[in-house]
Scaffold this active site. Sequence first.
Site, PDB file in Angstrom:
ATOM      1  N   LYS A 155       0.853  -1.189   0.000  1.00  0.00           N
ATOM      2  CA  LYS A 155       0.000   0.000   0.000  1.00  0.00           C
ATOM      3  C   LYS A 155       0.885   1.233   0.000  1.00  0.00           C
ATOM      4  O   LYS A 155       1.946   1.238   0.631  1.00  0.00           O
ATOM      5  CB  LYS A 155      -0.905  -0.043   1.236  1.00  0.00           C
ATOM      6  CG  LYS A 155      -1.994   1.016   1.276  1.00  0.00           C
ATOM      7  CD  LYS A 155      -2.901   0.783   2.481  1.00  0.00           C
ATOM      8  CE  LYS A 155      -3.980   1.842   2.606  1.00  0.00           C
ATOM      9  NZ  LYS A 155      -4.881   1.593   3.754  1.00  0.00           N
ATOM     10  N   SER A 205      -9.846   1.535   2.743  1.00  0.00           N
ATOM     11  CA  SER A 205      -8.961   2.334   1.920  1.00  0.00           C
ATOM     12  C   SER A 205      -7.918   1.508   1.158  1.00  0.00           C
ATOM     13  O   SER A 205      -7.373   2.009   0.176  1.00  0.00           O
ATOM     14  CB  SER A 205      -8.247   3.361   2.797  1.00  0.00           C
ATOM     15  OG  SER A 205      -7.391   2.722   3.712  1.00  0.00           O
ATOM     16  N   SER A 245      -9.998  -0.865   6.880  1.00  0.00           N
ATOM     17  CA  SER A 245      -9.388  -0.640   5.562  1.00  0.00           C
ATOM     18  C   SER A 245      -8.680  -1.830   4.936  1.00  0.00           C
ATOM     19  O   SER A 245      -8.290  -1.769   3.776  1.00  0.00           O
ATOM     20  CB  SER A 245      -8.412   0.528   5.635  1.00  0.00           C
ATOM     21  OG  SER A 245      -9.115   1.734   5.664  1.00  0.00           O
TER      22      SER A 245
END
Lengths: 474, 98
Positions: free
Chosen positions: A77, A152, A176
């Site tokens: 990420k 997310s 997330s």
Amino acid sequence: MAFYRTLSALQGDLFSGKTTCKQVVQDYLDNIDRNKSINAFIEVFKDSALARAEELDGQLINRQPQGKLFGLVIGIKDNIVYKSHLSTSSSKILTGHRSIYSATVIDRLIAEGAIIIGRLNCDEFAMGSSNETSYYGPVRNPHNQEYVPGGSSGGSAAAVAADLCMASLGSDTGGSIRQPAAFCGIIGLKPTYGRVSRYGLMAYGSSFDQIGPMAHSVEDIARIMEVIAGADDYDATSSSVKVEKYSERLQEKSTYKIAYYKEAIENSNIHPDIRSAAMKLVEDLKSQGCVVEPVSLKELDYIVPTYYVLSTAEASSNFSRYDGVRYGYRAEDAGDLDSTYKKSRSEGFGKEVQRRIMSGTFVLSAGYYDAYYSKAQKVRRIIADKTNEVLSSYDFILCPTTPTPPYKLGSHQGDPIAMYLGDIFTVQANLVGVPGISIPVGKTEEGLPIGMQFMTAKFQEGKLLSFCNQILKG
Amino acid sequence: MVVDDKLISHLAELAKLEFSDTERVEIKKDLEKIFSFMEQLNAVNTDNVAPLIYVNDDVDVVREDIVDHPITKEEALSNAPIHDSDYIKVPKFVTHRS
């Protein structure tokens, strides 16, 4: 083209000479090229991944492969830093930011033979549930590109689901990792708070944030956890509790006591396909000999408001570091220093981030601190105590990961509260600090993935993973 | 909770953000919704409940006070948008009062 679904299958072929790390990386690079429309990657580390693969292939030739994760092709990420590589948290304000150090999780992955293939799109600073707040544009759900992948960690979930890498790292502050894993039909684990070092993870809500793995198999989740978990001198909140050999427990079979929230499953706001998937799982578990009982949590409605008071407060404080001076975007010709801060931040942060900074500033400001911030900290204790109490008499708490299946891009824009309420089932684990996992349990009538979540007591990842393996392997 | 212009200006100043007139209308509306969402917590009785600050038992874990992970001056300056070989540059902020 068939892609490996477990690291052990890949390693089997690598060690028997059926394939090479370079070939595997090349296959993923080709698939990334074919699937650009998903927008999962912000940047593919093509050259460094291929060079790394060749280095590992050299170890194979000498018959000395090094590391527990030898050959694992993993994406990270964009809020986890990797030395000498760009890292932006999908925000304009970190344009051009090249990290001068690596996160502890990155060092540990590399030391065990992993190949980092690129950085993955996410909501800006991990603030969002649909991956639509990214400065680099939305990620699309590989199961149907008109739909969101969740957020997310949307890029991390979509990339694994679409076979653009074998596994990925995400971060989870309020869901997330688990919510996008559910939306994309893969497995995502948020570990116990303190289980994985946060050193090198860009802070959002520091008392909630955890890095965790996302993959196709429980086995891979377990093996990655064995590497990334554990105490770290550079994160004072990382725990010294011994890390279990999670992968060695996977074959355990046992019957457990499981609690589920009646309110969560029987609620009219739950999509009917998700409700029936949950009820079916409850029946299946009962037929396998588990005790599955409804419990009630009358504070359920207060979980999300508590989370938004505390996480925005922590964010507003953490984000004071983005000043346009030391790194990232700086507004041109702002005039004086104060205007440099204001213009750089206003031009550099997106709308949702600004909303949360303003909310957090409010709840921490003189005159409102006690009524909002302290109040939420007290409610957090009530929720934590009650959850821990349930987990002292039950092995797991079961609930859907999300109240709804993936929705269409753009359909939830403009109403922040509607978006926040999508986190209703995931936020609890972050408020309490317990681990939570989302596993795929089927699809809706329209063919979109459904995820179920299990929570367990702190540092019980071993039991959680062996139980999930038992469910998924039948 | 009524969110007025004065409060927006106050929060924006604290948060070092600025909003155009149109953005101001929008953020006002959003914050009103968000604050009333947060105010649901008023319904919870929290008498005699201590705030939860750390979720885990081990607090104040510190390592030995030894310098580690040092960085060079060049590395420290490398990400600053405006810098010379020794310093990060910012607009002048000390004014001379006569």
